[in-house]
Design an enzyme around this catalytic site. Structure first.
Site, PDB file in Angstrom:
ATOM      1  CB  CYS A  98     -14.518  41.436  33.196  1.00 23.66           C
ATOM      2  SG  CYS A  98     -14.893  42.315  31.705  1.00 23.66           S
ATOM      3  CG  HIS A 203     -10.150  42.868  31.662  1.00 26.28           C
ATOM      4  ND1 HIS A 203     -10.019  41.829  31.261  1.00 26.28           N
ATOM      5  CD2 HIS A 203     -11.104  43.319  30.939  1.00 26.28           C
ATOM      6  CE1 HIS A 203     -10.972  41.295  30.815  1.00 26.28           C
ATOM      7  NE2 HIS A 203     -11.294  42.277  30.821  1.00 26.28           N
ATOM      8  CD  GLU A 205      -6.964  39.988  32.824  1.00 27.12           C
ATOM      9  OE1 GLU A 205      -6.864  40.340  33.520  1.00 27.12           O
ATOM     10  OE2 GLU A 205      -7.625  40.017  31.661  1.00 27.12           O
ATOM     11  CB  VAL A 261      13.105  28.216  20.494  1.00 28.51           C
ATOM     12  CG1 VAL A 261      12.354  28.885  21.018  1.00 28.51           C
ATOM     13  CG2 VAL A 261      14.009  28.302  21.965  1.00 28.51           C
TER      14      VAL A 261
END
Ligand code: XMP
Length: 548
Positions: A98, A203, A205, A261
């Site tokens: 991008c 994009h 991703e 966690v």
């Protein structure tokens, strides 16, 4: 960029230069999911340092490829973030995404112009099949070639759906540039400059790009020749344990344990490395969820780790009396936490502090630091930030390079109890972040019981593990209800359930109405003093996940 602690093994990696795009972390995560270690570095990271990384031997922390992220800026703005054009000449493959693609064209002497309409959302993308970046990418279902452009219909052009989000358009690529993909509105949607500089306007991703994962995989393995060697397994644990041993020597370590966690996994790793020389400190600040104190204590007892438990709830709750402002509450809690922890840590006399800092925490605080002027009022996240200095402790942060999902994978490898492993993230200031206004005994009771109901209903319906966080919020507003024949006023409980990528952006979960209805009915029936239940339909941005 802070320096890495000594003794940390350097892995070959792909570097993502961060131009401030909202998906920067997602790019890093996608690379790691594909088995390649990736790191996010600021866009102005010195080229000489990158060069050193590129020149390293394979297997010794070599930079195998560089990805330019997106950005909310335009390359046409004078003050937009730009790296040096020398990055394109390091001899290592580069992929611009991008804004990153536009920047490559700009740095290569090409031309970017402001688009009139922009292109947002899904688009049909046509690409040259012979390009390495698109190797093995079959046409999408609806497929076949089409659209405008040469090669159409001759089997050399493929078609797939991509996710676009841009206004500016690339007009000219500069020397050595070739267009390798286009859409109806964007003539330069993918390009290659010489042999190994690539740019994509979409994009890859995000999940909406159908073949995004394949495109990134091609970049990593067909173009950068990375090895697929990043995984969280027994071998990773063994190396981490060795690393901690080297770091700590024969010193003693204290660990602030919240029961989440991150801190629990940190403690278990350090315990594996140095055993009895680790002491965990678990402080109950009176702002924990229902049953949480008991569950954490049980897990601690079963773990065989040495620990100290401090019930400081009265101290915290009295300090919070009359405090209404969200930021002020955080400050009071932070200050007191520090005091209580310090008292305990001094008794133990350790030289190291183990913290469950994870990768996004570290990068986001660096990002916030870099833009201090702009980010005028970020919530002050409560942690033990000032402790190392106050007590002269050195930090041990074994999870500093990991994302939450990776921490969960590590926790699983370490056989950490399911209750802790799958628990949703919980803020340091606890329920004070979910009680709007003053923290009172009544609001605490309502927040606890309503949150328990929200969690129970999510678990029953199989949604608990599909969402990032889910909880109840309560404030001071009252609303009228009718119970039997009588009207009465009571509190409004807001249910907040979000999905998220590492908490940097979040979306409210489109939960089926039947589940929401069950939650609402149970809350008004079972939690004394509640007359209304609302569902928060705000996303982040502009809202945050926690209300205060
Ligand atoms: P916000 O509310 O800023 O939260 O969207 C982003 C993520 O961070 C958690 N959170 C905190 N965690 N100390 C923490 O350790 C804090 O003060 C704090 N405030 C928010 C929040 O639960 C979400 O996951």
């Amino acid at each position: 960029m802070e320096s890495r602690s000594e003794g940390v093994e350097e892995r070959d990696k792909v570097v993502i230069l961060d131009f401030g795009g909202q998906y920067s972390h997602l790019i890093v995560r996608r690379c790691r999911e594909l088995g390649v270690y990736a790191e996010l570095l600021p866009y102005d990271f010195p080229v000489e340092e990158l060069k050193k990384g590129v020149e390293r031997e394979k297997g010794k922390g070599k930079i195998m490829g560089i990805i330019f992220s997106g950005s909310p800026f335009s390359v046409l703005d004078e003050n937009s973030p730009k790296c040096s054009s020398a990055v394109l000449n390091l001899g290592v493959p580069v992929l611009g995404i991008c804004y990153g693609a536009q920047l490559i064209a700009h740095l290569n002497g090409g031309r970017v112009r402001r688009g009139e309409r922009g292109e947002f959302g899904s688009a049909d993308f046509f690409f040259k099949k012979e390009e390495r970046l698109f190797k093995g990418i079959a046409d999408s279902e609806s497929g076949g070639s089409g659209g405008s452009g040469e090669g159409e219909g001759d089997g050399k052009v493929g078609k797939t759906k991509v996710w676009m989000s841009h206004e500016d358009v690339i007009e000219d690529l500069g020397s050595g540039g070739e267009v390798i993909g286009w859409t109806e509105n964007t003539p330069v949607a993918a390009f290659r400059i010489r042999s190994n500089i690539y740019g994509v306007q979409f994009h890859p991703e995000v999940h909406h790009t159908e073949k995004g994962k394949e495109i990134l995989r091609n970049f990593l393995f067909e173009i950068c020749f990375c090895e697929r060697n990043w995984r969280i397994d027994e071998d990773f644990v063994r190396k981490k344990v060795e690393e901690i041993r080297r770091e700590v020597g024969d010193g003693r370590v204290v660990c602030a344990l919240s029961g989440g966690v991150d801190s629990f996994t940190t403690a278990v790793l350090v315990h594996k490395a140095i055993g009895e020389r680790l002491t965990c400190i678990f402080i109950d600040h009176g702002l924990l969820r229902e049953g949480e104190r008991e569950e954490v204590l049980k897990s601690l007892e079963n773990s065989g780790m040495r620990f100290v438990f401090v019930d400081a709830s009265q101290r915290f709750l009295s300090a919070l009396r009359g405090v209404k402002d969200a930021e002020e509450k955080r400050k009071v809690i932070g200050r007191l936490f520090l005091e209580v922890f310090e008292e305990e840590a001094r008794k133990i006399g350790a030289e190291f502090l183990a913290q469950g800092t994870i990768y996004p925490d570290r990068i986001e605080s660096a990002r916030a630091g870099a833009s201090k002027g702009r980010a005028s009022r970020i919530k002050s996240h409560h942690n033990v930030g000032a402790l190392p200095e106050r007590l002269n402790l050195k930090l041990v942060e074994p999870l500093r390079d990991l994302y939450k999902d990776e921490v969960r994978a590590l926790a699983k490898t370490l056989r950490i109890p399911e209750g802790i492993l799958k628990r949703h993230p919980f803020p340091g200031p606890g329920l004070a972040a979910r009680i709007i206004g003053e923290v009172t005994a009544e609001k605490l009771r309502i927040c606890r019981s309503a949150s328990r109901i929200v969690e129970e209903e999510l678990r029953k319906s199989g949604w608990y593990e599909r969402v990032w966080q889910a909880f109840a919020v309560v404030g001071d507003d009252l609303a009228t209800g009718v119970f039997g024949d009588a009207r009465k006023v009571g509190r409004i409980v807001i249910i907040r359930i979000v999905s998220s990528e590492e908490a940097m952006t979040a979306d409210f979960v489109r939960l089926p109405y039947e589940i929401l209805e069950r939650m609402s009915r149970r809350i008004t029936n079972e939690v004394e003093g509640v007359t209304w239940v609302a569902y928060a339909v705000s996303s982040k941005p502009p809202s945050t996940i926690e209300p205060c």
